[in-house]
Design a protein around this motif. Structure first.
Motif, PDB file in Angstrom:
ATOM      1  N   VAL A 228      26.177  68.758  21.741  1.00  0.00           N
ATOM      2  CA  VAL A 228      26.783  67.432  21.596  1.00  0.00           C
ATOM      3  C   VAL A 228      26.266  66.534  22.707  1.00  0.00           C
ATOM      4  CG1 VAL A 228      28.938  66.122  21.554  1.00  0.00           C
ATOM      5  CG2 VAL A 228      28.845  68.403  20.533  1.00  0.00           C
ATOM      6  N   GLN A 229      25.814  65.359  22.322  1.00  0.00           N
ATOM      7  CA  GLN A 229      25.333  64.370  23.294  1.00  0.00           C
ATOM      8  C   GLN A 229      26.418  63.328  23.508  1.00  0.00           C
ATOM      9  OE1 GLN A 229      22.211  61.360  22.311  1.00  0.00           O
ATOM     10  NE2 GLN A 229      21.043  62.431  23.892  1.00  0.00           N
ATOM     11  N   VAL A 230      26.778  63.117  24.774  1.00  0.00           N
ATOM     12  CA  VAL A 230      27.824  62.163  25.152  1.00  0.00           C
ATOM     13  C   VAL A 230      27.188  61.082  26.004  1.00  0.00           C
ATOM     14  CG1 VAL A 230      30.092  61.880  26.219  1.00  0.00           C
ATOM     15  CG2 VAL A 230      29.477  64.068  25.158  1.00  0.00           C
ATOM     16  N   ALA A 231      27.547  59.841  25.747  1.00  0.00           N
ATOM     17  CA  ALA A 231      27.058  58.714  26.541  1.00  0.00           C
ATOM     18  C   ALA A 231      28.245  57.866  26.971  1.00  0.00           C
ATOM     19  CB  ALA A 231      26.063  57.873  25.746  1.00  0.00           C
ATOM     20  N   VAL A 232      28.238  57.441  28.231  1.00  0.00           N
ATOM     21  CA  VAL A 232      29.263  56.552  28.771  1.00  0.00           C
ATOM     22  C   VAL A 232      28.541  55.300  29.247  1.00  0.00           C
ATOM     23  CG1 VAL A 232      31.070  56.246  30.487  1.00  0.00           C
ATOM     24  CG2 VAL A 232      30.702  58.496  29.468  1.00  0.00           C
TER      25      VAL A 232
ATOM     26  N   VAL B 263      20.802  59.179  33.824  1.00  0.00           N
ATOM     27  CA  VAL B 263      21.401  57.847  33.897  1.00  0.00           C
ATOM     28  C   VAL B 263      20.314  56.804  33.718  1.00  0.00           C
ATOM     29  CG1 VAL B 263      21.155  57.779  36.415  1.00  0.00           C
ATOM     30  CG2 VAL B 263      22.826  56.291  35.305  1.00  0.00           C
ATOM     31  N   ASP B 264      20.683  55.735  33.016  1.00  0.00           N
ATOM     32  CA  ASP B 264      19.876  54.523  32.916  1.00  0.00           C
ATOM     33  C   ASP B 264      20.724  53.386  33.465  1.00  0.00           C
ATOM     34  OD1 ASP B 264      17.803  55.873  31.527  1.00  0.00           O
ATOM     35  OD2 ASP B 264      18.960  55.687  29.677  1.00  0.00           O
ATOM     36  N   SER B 265      20.129  52.544  34.290  1.00  0.00           N
ATOM     37  CA  SER B 265      20.939  51.493  34.898  1.00  0.00           C
ATOM     38  C   SER B 265      20.075  50.322  35.308  1.00  0.00           C
ATOM     39  CB  SER B 265      21.701  52.034  36.111  1.00  0.00           C
ATOM     40  OG  SER B 265      22.590  51.060  36.616  1.00  0.00           O
ATOM     41  N   GLU B 266      20.696  49.149  35.346  1.00  0.00           N
ATOM     42  CA  GLU B 266      20.065  47.935  35.831  1.00  0.00           C
ATOM     43  C   GLU B 266      21.116  47.145  36.590  1.00  0.00           C
ATOM     44  OE1 GLU B 266      17.574  44.048  34.165  1.00  0.00           O
ATOM     45  OE2 GLU B 266      18.044  45.732  32.848  1.00  0.00           O
ATOM     46  N   VAL B 267      20.765  46.757  37.797  1.00  0.00           N
ATOM     47  CA  VAL B 267      21.715  46.053  38.653  1.00  0.00           C
ATOM     48  C   VAL B 267      22.182  44.777  37.962  1.00  0.00           C
ATOM     49  CG1 VAL B 267      22.007  44.866  40.856  1.00  0.00           C
ATOM     50  CG2 VAL B 267      20.742  47.008  40.752  1.00  0.00           C
TER      51      VAL B 267
ATOM     52  N   ALA C  76      17.465  50.751  41.412  1.00  0.00           N
ATOM     53  CA  ALA C  76      16.456  51.700  40.914  1.00  0.00           C
ATOM     54  C   ALA C  76      16.105  52.756  41.954  1.00  0.00           C
ATOM     55  CB  ALA C  76      15.197  50.936  40.487  1.00  0.00           C
ATOM     56  N   ASP C  77      16.112  52.378  43.252  1.00  0.00           N
ATOM     57  CA  ASP C  77      15.735  53.354  44.274  1.00  0.00           C
ATOM     58  C   ASP C  77      16.828  54.367  44.559  1.00  0.00           C
ATOM     59  OD1 ASP C  77      17.437  51.490  45.378  1.00  0.00           O
ATOM     60  OD2 ASP C  77      16.431  51.427  47.321  1.00  0.00           O
ATOM     61  N   LYS C  78      18.006  54.215  43.947  1.00  0.00           N
ATOM     62  CA  LYS C  78      19.101  55.160  44.147  1.00  0.00           C
ATOM     63  C   LYS C  78      19.276  56.105  42.957  1.00  0.00           C
ATOM     64  CE  LYS C  78      20.428  53.297  48.076  1.00  0.00           C
ATOM     65  NZ  LYS C  78      20.330  54.028  49.345  1.00  0.00           N
ATOM     66  N   LEU C  79      18.577  55.841  41.855  1.00  0.00           N
ATOM     67  CA  LEU C  79      18.800  56.626  40.643  1.00  0.00           C
ATOM     68  C   LEU C  79      18.415  58.092  40.816  1.00  0.00           C
ATOM     69  CD1 LEU C  79      17.604  54.136  37.868  1.00  0.00           C
ATOM     70  CD2 LEU C  79      19.943  54.751  38.472  1.00  0.00           C
TER      71      LEU C  79
ATOM     72  N   PHE D 185      25.458  56.625  31.425  1.00  0.00           N
ATOM     73  CA  PHE D 185      25.302  58.031  31.800  1.00  0.00           C
ATOM     74  C   PHE D 185      25.244  58.856  30.523  1.00  0.00           C
ATOM     75  CE2 PHE D 185      26.712  56.323  35.767  1.00  0.00           C
ATOM     76  CZ  PHE D 185      26.162  57.145  36.732  1.00  0.00           C
ATOM     77  N   HIS D 186      24.242  59.699  30.424  1.00  0.00           N
ATOM     78  CA  HIS D 186      24.073  60.580  29.263  1.00  0.00           C
ATOM     79  C   HIS D 186      24.257  62.029  29.722  1.00  0.00           C
ATOM     80  CE1 HIS D 186      21.980  57.220  27.191  1.00  0.00           C
ATOM     81  NE2 HIS D 186      21.465  56.988  28.400  1.00  0.00           N
ATOM     82  N   PHE D 187      24.939  62.821  28.919  1.00  0.00           N
ATOM     83  CA  PHE D 187      24.946  64.260  29.191  1.00  0.00           C
ATOM     84  C   PHE D 187      25.124  65.008  27.879  1.00  0.00           C
ATOM     85  CE2 PHE D 187      29.493  63.360  29.413  1.00  0.00           C
ATOM     86  CZ  PHE D 187      30.085  64.463  28.827  1.00  0.00           C
ATOM     87  N   THR D 188      24.660  66.240  27.874  1.00  0.00           N
ATOM     88  CA  THR D 188      24.808  67.102  26.705  1.00  0.00           C
ATOM     89  C   THR D 188      25.562  68.358  27.114  1.00  0.00           C
ATOM     90  OG1 THR D 188      22.674  68.156  27.131  1.00  0.00           O
ATOM     91  CG2 THR D 188      22.680  66.271  25.639  1.00  0.00           C
TER      92      THR D 188
END
Length: 914
Positions: free
Chosen positions: A549-553, A606-610, A562-565, A616-619
């Motif tokens: 199961v793939q969960v996304a929040v 995680v994918d993010s843009e300030v 970007a430098d913290k990802l 956040f994705h997890f399976t």
């Protein structure tokens, strides 16, 4: 082949170097010997002739062999000397370039032309079917036939007698085959007529036409004279040159000895070091093989280029400026330099640059001797990186400890402060408010300690996961519903979207799944001031036994730089670790969640843009519960018309898709005004209306009140969607004859139940487990032996147990408990602390079980109570003979469940009396 430019001049006196050229002297000797050999060959051939025709044949063959021999001698012996010891150019256009030498083909052609002009009777020609562009050749019939025959047969000659105006003529052709040393040049030359030459290929032919009548050494002595004179000329010229240079024989031999010694030193240096020589401007004059190998450049790419071709960009301009200032003063420079290869890679060398000075003390050349230290620098860089990483980890842990001190002291301050206020007040309502704050602070503190404990379990590889059956949709719904009020207080919409193919019932660890969701959604709420948080579930892969199961929040919060990802999932790491940061937290939540997901067979990213938010994705890998599930009965809903009113576009789309999946016809409106317009224009005649309460301009209850005033909507079922209890709006809702409330976030099960309830349909059709729930044991008053050494925990447990009507006997350590049971005292249940002075819980339990076995007594249930909750603790308790396990701080709900589970059944007479 060794590629290099000239080395610097030797240490011989200048006058010797001006008068003696060892390479020229050696060339003269070789030419002289060659001339003698040619003359001897001609004379021997003449003596071997027997008949006139045989003499002509031998003459033609000897001339052809001589030309080929001289060409090969020129190519293999003379030109290599020129290439190695001079800068003379070798080109076909040598006549227009002063100081140049001809290439072998041009030399041979010009020699043939010269012989043909001086001996026209021989009619000597060199022809090729593959001429270079600067030569135009036309082949006659004999030449064409001879070329074809020689190419096909591999023979070394082709001849025949032909009629000519002056009588018979011997036509003779010999092949010019391509030598191995010439193949590469012919194949790469830009003007080459062919690019697939091989060694031994016939490049062309030598053709001679000799008259049969009257042509022999006897009848035409000029040919014999020509060969003899040729011999004498070469011999005389060689002898003269030998005599001229003989005066400096000692100097020649000395120069040769010095050159050999210099070459020996050069070979030794080349085998060990990377060597280059430049002029005073940095132009490369010499580069040894080691230099070519490490830099990736060929000699022809380095010679004549400035040394800046290797500049890496690693060093500042001041570095190179100081280097040049040092060597320009005539001083030796030593240091380490990073250079760039041809392919862009970097390499490090330890370099010594030595200036060669002229008579005025000014540098005229520089020699640089280097050793490769790339491997050493890589090790140094790795050590520096590890040290930097260790220092960063140390700083992170220091920041974590400082943060933990703040995080722990904050709830502790609330607990202590509010407890003092509660003790000082007589107002019951005020005391209740203070105690609520105390409880919330204590739960916050417990959450921090849980994070630390979970991290410790993971680090020690002692975290234990359950594998039990649970309702996935229900777990997601209940988890998000507990977070809904927090989102609602900030005005943030919390939305749940579960795909229809996600299984209802699975096998796994619901507690840890809930923990991951709470952390991710809790973070999303913390860092989102407005907008929405959407939790989606979908099937990534499925087999007969398991499902991934793939969960996304996804949130619309502040985002992550970007430098913290890359580091956000590391322990003790937060996107902002400053002490004045706006948001709190231990910095362990994401690390723990990521590790939990890995333990559940999945991965987190995680994918993010300030400024735009994060996703956040997890399976997780879950087993499929084989227990039969009654499918939902949705047939009665088919064709029903539903009006969905919600200002959030995502929520509208999710509801529309869910309703359409059950065969219902859904119409969506983004505001109360839009819904009114649809109803007034009769574009929608709904059988059911779903209305969001929190909408701008016109809230849900206001729209519901307006609909109740419309004759055709007065009795239409309505459901209100809200992020929490209506509270102050409850009075308004009572008179609207609403058909129910649904609390966001909603799952498909929530919506289906609400829709059916509102339409008055049979609720038995809602999905349920096939098996019946197990009946609980009958509740009764218990005699409990509490084994606990801590006074506060003693008082808490006694108060709780007595509050529920149970009788409690206290033992302050394990030995006392063993003594009481050994003396014949009987109890319905024992609550046993694990860590106690005198005797701990494990040892006490073993003694109790041994006594029971020895005396044939009934087994008394023993439940462990411990502040430890590491993997293996439960097994240790069970191995000692305990029946179950409770972690401190004790949850009242869990304690009640354990009491019910281990309560002895009521006697039959008690049941009849009841």
């Amino acid at each position: 082949m060794k590629h290099s430019a000239h080395l610097p001049q030797s240490d011989l006196p200048d006058n010797v170097l001006r008068t003696v050229d060892p390479s020229r002297f050696r060339t003269i000797l070789i030419v002289t010997i060659g001339a003698l050999m040619i003359g001897l060959y001609v004379l021997a051939d003449r003596l071997a002739a027997r008949t006139e025709e045989d003499a002509l044949h031998r003459l033609a063959r000897s001339h052809a062999d001589l030309l080929i021999s001289f060409r090969n001698f020129y190519s293999s012996r003379l030109l290599p000397i020129v290439r190695e010891h001079s800068k003379l150019m070798i080109t076909h256009d040598y006549k227009s370039r002063p100081g140049a030498l001809p290439i072998p083909a041009t030399m041979t052609l010009d020699l043939v032309d010269e012989i043909a002009r001086s001996n026209p009777e021989m009619n000597l020609r060199l022809v090729s079917p593959y001429p270079f562009p600067w030569r135009k050749v036309t082949l006659d019939a004999f030449e064409t036939e001879a070329l074809a025959a020689l190419q096909a047969s591999g023979k070394d000659e082709f001849l025949r007698l032909e009629d000519a105006p002056g009588g018979k003529v011997l036509r003779y052709a010999a092949p010019i085959r391509l030598a191995a040393s010439c193949v590469g040049c012919h194949n790469v030359h830009p003007d080459s007529p062919k690019r697939d030459w091989k060694e031994g290929d016939v490049r062309g032919i030598q053709v001679m036409s000799l008259p049969l009548e009257g042509l022999s050494y006897d009848s035409h002595p000029q040919h014999f004279l020509f060969a003899t004179l040729l011999l004498l000329v070469f011999a005389a010229a060689g002898g003269a040159l030998i005599w001229l240079h003989g005066r400096n024989v000692h100097a020649v031999l000395l120069a040769q000895a010095n050159a050999e010694a210099l070459r020996d030193r050069q070979r030794a240096l080349d085998a060990h070091a990377i060597v280059s020589i430049t002029d005073e401007a940095g132009t490369i004059l010499y580069a040894n093989q080691q230099f070519c190998v490490i830099s990736g450049y060929g000699p022809e790419e380095l010679l004549g280029r400035n040394h800046r071709i290797l500049k890496s960009g690693v060093h500042p301009d001041t570095f190179y400026r100081e280097l040049w200032e040092t060597i320009s003063r005539g001083e030796i420079w030593e240091g380490e330099i990073c250079n760039r290869k041809k392919d862009g890679g970097l390499y490090w060398v330890k370099s010594t640059v030595v200036p060669f000075l002229d008579r005025h003390g000014r540098p005229r050349q520089y020699i640089a001797i280097r050793t490769d230290i790339t491997a050493r620098k890589a090790v140094e860089a790795e050590l520096i990186a590890k040290r930097t990483e260790a220092e960063a980890a140390s700083r992170a842990k220091s920041a974590f400890l400082a943060n933990m001190s703040h995080e722990i002291r904050t709830p502790m301050n609330g607990i202590i402060g509010m407890t003092d206020l509660a003790l000082d007040t007589d107002a019951e309502a005020e005391r209740q408010e203070y105690m609520k704050i105390v409880k919330n602070s204590a739960e916050s503190l417990l959450g921090i300690l849980d994070d630390i404990l979970d991290f410790s379990k993971i680090e020690a590889n002692k975290l234990m996961l359950e594998h039990v059956g649970f309702g996935l949709h229900q777990t997601i719904s209940e988890t998000l519903r507990t977070l809904g009020p927090r989102a609602g207080q900030k005005g943030v919409e919390l939305i749940c979207d579960v795909a229809g193919d996600v299984p209802q019932y699975v096998l796994g660890d619901p507690t840890r799944l809930r923990q991951v969701l709470i952390n991710l959604v809790g973070n999303a709420i913390k860092f989102t001031a407005s907008g929405e948080i959407v939790v989606t579930l979908a099937v990534e892969a499925q087999t007969d036994a398991a499902v991934t199961v793939q969960v996304a929040v996804r949130d619309t919060g502040i985002g992550i730089p970007a430098d913290k990802l890359d580091s956000i999932f590391e322990a003790f790491s937060q996107a902002d670790q400053s002490t004045t940061r706006r948001y709190g937290g231990t910095g362990l939540g994401l690390s723990i969640s990521s590790r939990l997901v890995e333990l559940m067979g999945g991965r987190m990213s995680v994918d993010s843009e300030v400024g735009k938010g994060s996703t956040f994705h997890f399976t997780v890998l879950l087993g499929l519960d084989a227990t039969p599930v009654t499918p939902p009965a949705t047939e009665p809903l088919a064709g029903k018309r539903v009006l969905v009113v919600d200002d959030n576009a995502v929520m509208r789309e999710i509801l529309r898709r869910q309703l359409a999946g059950w065969g219902m016809q859904a119409t969506a409106a983004g505001s109360g005004a839009e819904a009114q317009d649809l109803c007034i224009r009769h574009d929608c005649r709904p059988d059911l209306v779903l209305i969001d309460q929190q909408m701008p301009e016109m809230d849900g209850l206001t729209l519901a009140a307006w609909m109740r005033e419309q004759p055709d909507l007065r009795s239409t079922p309505m459901l209100i969607l809200s992020t929490g209890p209506l509270k102050n709006d409850a009075e308004r809702a009572r008179g609207l004859q609403l058909n129910g409330y649904l609390t966001k976030p909603l799952t498909d099960v929530d919506v289906l139940q609400g829709v059916k309830r509102a339409l008055g349909m049979d609720m038995a059709a809602v999905p349920s487990r096939a098996q019946a729930a197990q009946p609980r044991a009958a509740e009764r008053v218990l005699d409990v032996l509490l084994v606990e050494d801590n006074p506060v925990n003693q008082q808490l447990a006694i108060r709780l147990l007595e509050k529920w009507g149970h009788t409690v006997t206290l033992a302050v350590h394990g030995r006392e408990a063993v003594g009481r049971l050994g003396a014949g005292e009987r109890y319905d249940l024992v609550l046993m602390d694990m860590q106690m002075p005198v005797m701990g819980g494990i040892e006490a339990t073993r003694l109790i079980r041994a006594h029971e076995a020895e005396c044939g007594l009934a087994r008394v249930p023993i439940i462990a109570m411990t502040a430890n909750s590491m993997q293996g603790d439960r097994e240790l308790c069970l191995e000692a003979g305990m029946d179950d396990y409770l972690s401190k701080p004790i949850s009242q709900v869990e304690l009640v469940e354990k009491l019910r589970l281990f309560s002895p059944p009521l006697p039959a007479r008690d049941s009849m009396q009841a």
